[in-house]
Design a protein around this motif. Structure first.
Motif, PDB file in Angstrom:
ATOM      1  N   LYS A   1       3.767   9.551   3.310  1.00  0.00           N
ATOM      2  CA  LYS A   1       3.032  10.731   2.603  1.00  0.00           C
ATOM      3  C   LYS A   1       2.787  11.826   3.034  1.00  0.00           C
ATOM      4  O   LYS A   1       2.478  13.156   2.626  1.00  0.00           O
TER       5      LYS A   1
ATOM      6  N   GLN B   1       3.386   1.403   5.134  1.00  0.00           N
ATOM      7  CA  GLN B   1       4.141   1.674   3.959  1.00  0.00           C
ATOM      8  C   GLN B   1       4.043   3.165   3.480  1.00  0.00           C
ATOM      9  O   GLN B   1       4.825   3.533   2.599  1.00  0.00           O
ATOM     10  N   ASN B   2       2.950   3.713   3.741  1.00  0.00           N
ATOM     11  CA  ASN B   2       2.594   5.098   3.087  1.00  0.00           C
ATOM     12  C   ASN B   2       2.370   6.196   4.091  1.00  0.00           C
ATOM     13  O   ASN B   2       2.170   7.136   3.816  1.00  0.00           O
TER      14      ASN B   2
ATOM     15  N   HIS C   1       0.879  -1.159   0.018  1.00  0.00           N
ATOM     16  CA  HIS C   1       0.008  -0.081  -0.060  1.00  0.00           C
ATOM     17  C   HIS C   1       0.880   1.146   0.135  1.00  0.00           C
ATOM     18  O   HIS C   1       0.441   2.402   0.501  1.00  0.00           O
ATOM     19  N   ARG C   2       1.947   1.080  -0.479  1.00  0.00           N
ATOM     20  CA  ARG C   2       3.063   2.410  -0.576  1.00  0.00           C
ATOM     21  C   ARG C   2       2.180   3.476  -1.485  1.00  0.00           C
ATOM     22  O   ARG C   2       2.447   4.742  -1.009  1.00  0.00           O
ATOM     23  N   GLY C   3       1.625   3.215  -2.534  1.00  0.00           N
ATOM     24  CA  GLY C   3       1.169   4.176  -3.360  1.00  0.00           C
ATOM     25  C   GLY C   3      -0.427   4.556  -3.030  1.00  0.00           C
ATOM     26  O   GLY C   3      -1.001   5.365  -3.606  1.00  0.00           O
ATOM     27  N   SER C   4      -0.896   4.084  -1.878  1.00  0.00           N
ATOM     28  CA  SER C   4      -2.467   4.019  -1.467  1.00  0.00           C
ATOM     29  C   SER C   4      -2.597   5.576  -0.687  1.00  0.00           C
ATOM     30  O   SER C   4      -1.753   6.302  -0.252  1.00  0.00           O
TER      31      SER C   4
ATOM     32  N   ALA D   1      -2.740   6.756   7.945  1.00  0.00           N
ATOM     33  CA  ALA D   1      -1.785   6.231   7.445  1.00  0.00           C
ATOM     34  C   ALA D   1      -1.550   4.612   7.578  1.00  0.00           C
ATOM     35  O   ALA D   1      -2.097   4.304   8.767  1.00  0.00           O
TER      36      ALA D   1
ATOM     37  N   LEU E   1       3.293  10.008  -6.018  1.00  0.00           N
ATOM     38  CA  LEU E   1       3.220   9.645  -4.774  1.00  0.00           C
ATOM     39  C   LEU E   1       2.441  10.837  -3.859  1.00  0.00           C
ATOM     40  O   LEU E   1       1.644  10.601  -3.192  1.00  0.00           O
TER      41      LEU E   1
END
Length: 329
Positions: A307, A303-304, A143-146, A300, A239
């Protein structure tokens, strides 16, 4: 790819009749056709809307613009009036995808593109957007890009559009038509947060077709900028991204527009940040405080989590640029 029917639409009435009968509009096909190849989208019939008379960028009385739904992204980015009056939009368009895809992608299609969450395309994984009620594999998976804003326990997929972020900041209005008539939707209200129905992504009825986007005249938009942070310089989704317009007079913010991309399930208008900025000194401390307030509701996952800080820093950097040097890239 499953078999499907194809309808050419020489005029708007034919297109609207086809959509009312269940056909899916086909513009550039840069997203829809890929999803059909992967058996994620399964339309029985496609109606080609690219021949419709919706490819103009026309000046409105008062200084706004009307943009047809089948205008190509590359043409819109190069339009003289867009570049001079709404530079944030031109910059957002040029930050998206690649030159080849921008030559094909349409304004209407860009607004309706589906998420790039990897689980949406993975039939072995649970995805409430693809199969309602199946679950969300991203919650405990990759879920880094979530998203961190506008999420729910059923979906954390980020909206992928660059263009829509700029349009939300510019108070754009979407015109949609059906056999029942025409209606106008503020672009900020077009996309729905996932809630408990992530598969319902917009407020459009099944028989409605986007025909145009209108931009109001906006003096502040002349000093605007789009800043995108991504893993590589081209052909990568954000991102985080920031669309901003700013007017400073005697050291104070007298007008501001701010929207965020890459961090939310919809193109995110930063209303709380705007409220705190308006009338305040145009200083980095003000910018930081406003950005922090906007991100206060963020949720969050491991992994994200980066952001939240990254988008705040990007907001500050973008507003600093506008306050000191203007919107030129």
């Amino acid at each position: 790819m499953r078999p499907f029917g194809y309808v050419g639409a020489p005029d708007l009435i034919t297109a609207l009749d086809a959509v009312a009968a269940g056909a899916r509009p086909l513009g550039g096909g840069t997203n829809l056709v890929d999803l059909m190849r992967e058996d994620v989208e399964r339309p029985e019939t496609l109606v080609d809307v690219t021949a419709l008379p919706l490819a103009g960028v026309d000046e409105l009385p008062g200084g706004g613009l009307r943009i047809g739904a089948v205008v190509r992204n590359s043409h819109l980015a190069a339009d003289r009036l867009v570049r001079s009056r709404y530079p944030v939009l031109a910059q957002a368009l040029l930050a998206g995808a690649s030159g080849q895809l921008r030559n094909m992608a349409t304004v209407g299609g860009n607004l309706l593109q589906r998420t790039r969450c990897p689980y949406f395309r993975d039939h072995a994984a649970d995805c409430n957007k693809r199969e309602p009620g199946s679950g969300c594999a991203a919650l405990d998976g990759l879920h880094r890009g979530s998203a961190v804003l506008g999420t729910s326990e059923h979906c954390i997929a980020a909206n992928p559009s660059d263009m829509a972020v700029a349009l939300v900041a510019l108070d754009a209005v979407v015109e949609v038509q059906s056999v029942r008539g025409t209606r106008r939707i503020p672009l900020a209200e077009l996309h729905r947060p996932p809630g408990d129905t992530p598969h319902v992504e917009t407020v459009l009825a099944p028989d409605e077709l986007i025909t145009a986007v209108e931009l109001p005249a906006s003096p502040v938009a002349r000093n605007s900028r789009y800043r995108k942070v991504r893993d590589r310089a081209s052909f990568a989704f954000a991102l985080v991204s920031v669309a901003a317009a700013l007017e400073v007079r005697d050291g104070d913010v007298v007008d501001v527009r701010l929207a965020l991309g890459g961090v939310a399930t919809t193109p995110w208008r930063a209303r709380e940040a705007e409220r705190l900025l308006l009338g305040a000194p145009a200083t980095e401390e003000t910018f930081r405080r406003a950005a922090a307030a906007e991100l206060a509701p963020a949720v969050a996952r491991p992994q994200n989590a980066f952001k939240i800080e990254m988008v705040q820093r990007t907001v500050v950097a973008t507003l600093r640029q506008l306050a000191t040097h203007g919107g030129a890239a």
